[in-house]
Enzyme design. Structure first.
Site, PDB file in Angstrom:
ATOM      1  N   HIS A 101       0.307  22.973 -30.892  1.00 35.21           N
ATOM      2  CA  HIS A 101       0.554  22.560 -29.613  1.00 35.21           C
ATOM      3  C   HIS A 101       0.497  23.988 -29.066  1.00 35.21           C
ATOM      4  CE1 HIS A 101       3.128  18.889 -30.587  1.00 35.21           C
ATOM      5  NE2 HIS A 101       1.779  18.621 -30.498  1.00 35.21           N
ATOM      6  N   GLU A 136       3.457  26.231 -26.941  1.00 32.27           N
ATOM      7  CA  GLU A 136       4.361  26.925 -27.910  1.00 32.27           C
ATOM      8  C   GLU A 136       4.093  28.291 -28.439  1.00 32.27           C
ATOM      9  OE1 GLU A 136       5.067  23.594 -30.502  1.00 32.27           O
ATOM     10  OE2 GLU A 136       5.396  22.130 -29.068  1.00 32.27           O
ATOM     11  N   HIS A 153       6.306  25.104 -34.786  1.00 30.26           N
ATOM     12  CA  HIS A 153       6.637  24.499 -33.386  1.00 30.26           C
ATOM     13  C   HIS A 153       7.683  25.107 -32.752  1.00 30.26           C
ATOM     14  CE1 HIS A 153       3.655  21.053 -33.656  1.00 30.26           C
ATOM     15  NE2 HIS A 153       3.708  21.261 -35.075  1.00 30.26           N
ATOM     16  N   GLU A 180      11.055  23.871 -36.030  1.00 33.92           N
ATOM     17  CA  GLU A 180      10.923  23.886 -34.283  1.00 33.92           C
ATOM     18  C   GLU A 180      11.882  25.055 -34.141  1.00 33.92           C
ATOM     19  OE1 GLU A 180       9.430  21.844 -32.184  1.00 33.92           O
ATOM     20  OE2 GLU A 180       8.956  20.163 -33.458  1.00 33.92           O
TER      21      GLU A 180
END
Length: 417
Positions: A176, A179, A300, A375
């Site tokens: 992504h 990020e 992420h 994350e």
């Protein structure tokens, strides 16, 4: 169909190369749903008003929801929240001022110095750094290419190996594009494996082959630097808009949960599983070495979570209990240095139902024993705009946790070469 400002931006600034979009007087709101109906109210706003950019979904377990608003929509958002007695605060008052402080450094090919860990780097800078590592550690580091992007950029990485016959650890970052802390953290881990004086780190570097890809969405990453900072997807044209969410495009329960059929959506899953060259070619590369991989790590942001497969059900599957126990111990180690709390669980229980991601496919079809998705920082302050002064602490604590993952995996009977 009503086109809100964020959808309009996506369409307009996707279609032609233009002056970089500015976020002057855009504000980031931290919204706190604390009554039974607040989640439903926020969902209604998310679904009906495309002018607001929800950085995380309003879900029953969400303590806070981050919403980005343009200057002309602030009053609308604030009146809506006030109407339903939903508390909020502004965490970034002028996003452009925050972006102006986002240091992007230049890394020059041929330099032997390490990257600085208080700034972000462009794709060219990261690739130049990889070239320098290959040149500086010729007996340990080799170039690998995991695939190709829509715009014909290679998905470049390196392999760190101290000899044949070793089991493998695979690192995947930057799928992504907005990020930025993801590639930065992967780069730090790479640097530690090659230059750290810590004995545990040196042992981890020697005992395993490391396959490391800092940026697996190169086109999107370039676009987030050069044109639109909040870009998430790849850059393939889809009708009048652009991009597929590469972490919804893998062929595992594709399009079942947490993705969209609307090409203008940030989580558009594509016209079919593995429709995108990035996910298709990278998956082929992973499968070609799959019998060697003992640990797969995807990076992420944001949320401070350690996720394991799967995203289609909260029911424990495969070696769920071992993976969670190993992960929780590793997150305990992560918290020691700076006190950063992480939550561990499968995708569906820790955040929401979401399918078509890389870690589910790797777990089911490549059958890698231990598969995790980080994350990274933070939770509710900066979201995707983590300040550069948090790169180093984020990376240090993540490295601590990876060493503990390996240690605990061995205790549980995994990763014994």
């Amino acid at each position: 169909m009503k086109f809100g400002i964020f959808l309009f931006i996506t369409l307009t600034f996707s279609s032609v190369l233009c002056e970089k979009f500015r976020f002057d007087n855009y504000s980031l709101y931290k919204v706190t749903p604390n009554k039974n109906n607040h989640i439903d109210v926020l969902r209604e706003l998310q679904n009906s008003e495309l002018k607001f950019d929800f950085w995380n979904d309003p879900l029953p377990n969400a303590e806070h929801v981050l919403i980005l608003s343009g200057p002309n929509e602030k009053e609308i958002l604030e009146n809506y929240l006030k109407k339903y007695d939903i508390k909020s605060e502004i965490t970034i008052n002028n996003v452009q001022e925050h972006l102006d402080k986002e240091v992007v450094d230049v890394y020059k090919r041929g330099e032997q110095r390490s990257m600085a860990w208080n700034s972000y780097y462009t794709l060219d800078g990261i690739y130049a750094w990889l070239d320098n590592l290959i040149a500086y550690y010729p007996n340990v580091v080799t170039e690998i290419v995991g695939g190709i992007s829509y715009e014909s950029r290679p998905i470049r990485g390196i392999k760190i190996s101290h000899g044949p016959g070793r089991r493998a650890i695979f690192l995947e970052g930057g799928i992504h594009s907005r990020e930025w802390i993801s590639p930065a953290t992967v780069n730090f881990i790479t640097n530690e494996l090659l230059s750290s004086d810590d004995e545990e780190t040196k042992s981890a570097a020697r005992d395993y082959d490391w396959y490391i890809f800092p940026v697996t969405n190169p086109d999107g990453y370039v676009w987030s630097h050069e044109q639109f900072r909040m870009w998430r997807k790849n850059r393939r044209p889809i009708g009048s808009t652009f991009g597929v969410d590469l972490n919804r495009n893998w062929n595992n329960n594709w399009l079942r949960f947490g993705s969209s059929t609307n090409p203008s959506s940030d989580n558009y899953a594509g016209p079919g599983p593995f429709s995108e060259p990035e996910s298709r070619t990278l998956s082929s590369y992973i499968k070609s070495i799959g019998d060697k991989i003992d640990l797969y790590l995807s990076f992420h942001s944001f949320g401070q979570l350690l996720l394991i497969p799967f995203g289609n059900s909260t029911q424990p599957a495969a070696n769920y209990h071992d993976a969670v126990n190993i992960g929780r111990r590793a997150m305990g180690a992560l918290s020691v240095r700076y006190g950063t709390p992480y939550t561990t669980g499968n995708i569906a229980e820790a955040i929401y139902l979401a399918t078509g991601g890389s870690i589910d496919w790797v777990k089911e079809f490549v059958q890698v024993p231990l598969v995790y998705c980080y994350e990274l920082r933070d939770r509710t302050q900066y979201g995707f705009l983590l300040p550069p002064d948090q790169i180093l602490p984020t990376s240090e604590e993540t490295m601590d946790s990876i060493l503990e993952l390996i240690h605990q995996a061995k205790r549980f009977g995994y990763m014994n070469n």
